[in-house]
Design an enzyme around this catalytic site. Sequence first.
Site, short mmCIF file in Angstrom:
data_model
loop_
_atom_site.label_atom_id
_atom_site.label_comp_id
_atom_site.label_asym_id
_atom_site.label_seq_id
_atom_site.Cartn_x
_atom_site.Cartn_y
_atom_site.Cartn_z
N SER A 162 25.88 -28.31 -23.13
CA SER A 162 26.15 -27.36 -22.21
C SER A 162 25.33 -27.26 -21.00
CB SER A 162 26.48 -25.96 -22.57
OG SER A 162 24.94 -25.29 -23.25
N ASP A 177 19.69 -23.17 -34.29
CA ASP A 177 20.02 -24.81 -34.02
C ASP A 177 18.45 -25.26 -34.21
OD1 ASP A 177 21.17 -26.82 -33.28
OD2 ASP A 177 21.31 -26.44 -31.13
#
Length: 698
Positions: free
Chosen positions: A384, A502
Amino acid sequence: MSSSVVLLWVPFFFFVSFILASLSAPFLPADNVTLFGDAFFINNSISLTKELNCFSSSSTPTAAAAIAASSSSSSSGVGRALYVHPIRFLDSRTNTPASFSSRFSFSIIPSPLCRFGDGMAFLITSNGGYFSLSDGYLGLPEPLSTQDSFVAIEFDTSFNPSLGDINGNHVGIDVNTIVSFASVDSVSQGIDLKSGKEMTAWIEYRDAEKIIRVWVGNSPVRPPRPLLVAQIDLSRHFKEFMHVGFSASNGPGSAGHIVNRWRFKTFGFIPSAIPMDAAEDGDCFMCAPENSNAKRNPFDLHIGSLEIKEMALGLGGLTAVVLAMIVILIIIFCLIRKKRLGIRRSQEDQSCRIQTAPMRFSLAEINSATMGFNKKRIIGEGASSTVYQGFLPSVGAVAVKRFTQTNRIDYCSDPFTNEFVTVGDCLRHANLVQLIGWCCEGNEFLLIYEYLPNGSLDKVLHKNIKSGSSLTWEQRLNIVLGVASALTYLHEECERQIIHRDVKASNIMLDSEFNAKLGDFGLAEIYEHSSITREATIPAGTMGYLAPEYVCYGVPTEKTDVYSFGVVMLELATGRKPVDDDRSVLLDWVWDLREKGTLMLAADFRLMGRFNRVEMERMLMVGLSCAHPNHKKRPTVKKAARILRGEAPLPTLPARKPTPRPQHSLPEASQRIMDLGGDDENPSLDDAPWMTPRSHFG
C-alpha cells in the site's frame, strides 16, 4: 485547631451551602442551554430546526414528521443551542490552551417528500451573541472579524461544490470558514447521516499533539478507529472564553436535527486533576443517566476552570449537608494527593507529547525533499505504500512513506489513517521508528519518519547468502533484544495495548549502529487492556510469520505477535528466510534438526563459528518456544527476553514438533464467543462455529 484550618473550614462551609442551595433548583433543559432561531426543546432533547411538512396534499403526516413545527413564515431555517455559560479555553495567566473532549448523541430526521436540509455542526465560537440567521451554511457564522473565531465539526447532508463539499453525506472540520479544511465520506466508513437513526459522535482535541479526532458510531460504544483525524493548532483560534454548542440549518430543504445527550470536558490546565484517559466522560451538560427513570438534564456548576456535576439528592436537612461535606472532602483529598504524587509524571507525559507531536509539512516541501518522488530515491516498497529517502532542511535525512493514490478525495485513506493514529499517539520508544511528520494534500497521503541508514533487517541479513555475514553474533542478539523491548512496550506498557500484526524482518529497521527499530504499523490494532472481546479480521501479513490460529480464526492477539517474533529469532540465528526459495519452511527445518539432536547445526554458517554457543542455543530454543503451534505454550515477549539474557531457565520443548492444531487465542472472558468444545489440548476443527473464508497475504 489551628487558625489556618479554621480559615479553610469557613469558606468550605459557605461553599457547601452554595452547592446545596443549587441542588434545590429544578432540573430543566433551559438551565443548561440557550436557544436561538428555530431551535426548541422537545421531549428532553433539542431540535435545532423546525422540520417542515412537504406533503402537497392533506394526507396525514407520518411518524417521522411528528416533531415537525409549523411551516410558518416566521421560520428562519437556522437554529442554535449553546451552553448557557462561556467556558475557559485559554489560561490568560500562563497562556496555556485547553484540550477538550465531547460526546453527544444526535439524529437527522428527514421530512416527507422534502430534500434534506444542510445538516448540523458541533460549534465552538468566541462570539455567542453574534448570529447570522440567514438560510443555509449549517447556521455557522459568516466571515468574522479578526477578533472573533470559531471551530466546527460539521455533519453535512447537502452537496454544495462551491463550498468544496466532497458529497452530500460527509463529516468535516471547519475553522473560521464554512469551507472544510478536512473532510471524509461518512458512508464509505459505514455511517449514513441521512438514515434517521440515532448516532453517537466523539470529538477530541489534544493540544500537546495538535491533533483533532472525530469518531462516529451507530451505537453508544466508541469505534476503535476515528472517522476523521487532522492535525491543526487550535490554540491560535482560542480566546480566553468560548461558547460551546450546536448549530444547524435547513436551507431549501427540511429535516429535524435532534441532539439527545451531550457531555463536554476541557482539560489540560491542571494535568494532575483531570487524567488524560478520563477526559472522554466529561461533565453532563444535557444527558440521560443510566437509570431511565431518573431526572434528565442536570445543571452544571462552573467554578473557575473546574466543573462540578450536580446530583439529585433524595436526602434532606442535616443528612444532605453531611453527605455533601464527605463527598467534597474526598474530592479535595484526591486532588491534593494526585497533585503531589502525579504532577511529575504528568509533566513528563506532557513533555513527551510536545516533543513527539508530528509536524505537518506541505506537499511542496516533500516534493523538494524527494526530488519530485524520484524513482532513484525509492528505498522500500510495500502493498500500500512506497518509501523514499529525502532531506528536509529543518529535520535532516528522512524516510517519506507515500501511500498508494486513489481516486477518492476524502481526507485520508485507510492504511494512512490506521498508521497515523497508531504511531502518532506518542509512541515514544528507543526501538520504534519515530514519526516526524505528515502531509495530506489532494490525493497525496504521506508520513515522514526518521531515516535509518542501514535499512531493513531482511536486506542486511539476506544481502548475499553466499558471502560472509554482514552481521556479527553480538549485533544479532542485540537486534532480537531490541525488538523484544519494542514489543513488550506495545503489549504491556502502552496506555492501550497495540498488536503489531506484521512483525517480520523487512519491518525491522537498523540505525547507524545496527540497533533495531520496529516500524510499519499499517496493520496494527489498538485495544483497551480491559477489553473482553476482540473482533475477527481477515488475516493479513506475510506467509511464514503468521501464527496458525490467526490464519484460521483471524483474531490477532499478543500471542500472534509472539509467534512472528519467534520466526524472526530463528531467521537471525540461522540466516535463512522463513520460507526459502525452494519452498522449504524454516520452522520445520529447525524442528527436524532438534529431533535428530543436531540443533546447533542450524547456526548460520556465515558466522563461521564466531558465536557464543550457549547464547545460540538459547536463541534457537526460545525461537521454537515462541513459534510453538499451541499459543498457550508460547511465553510472553518479556519472558522470552529474560531467557535470552540468561535470567530465566530454557523453555521445555517436546522431543518432536507438535502437530499443528490451531486454537483460538481470545481473552479468557471471551472464550464463550468461540468455544470449540472438547479437549482443550486437542480441539476438533470440525466443531468450530466458523472459519475465516479468505486471507490476504503479502
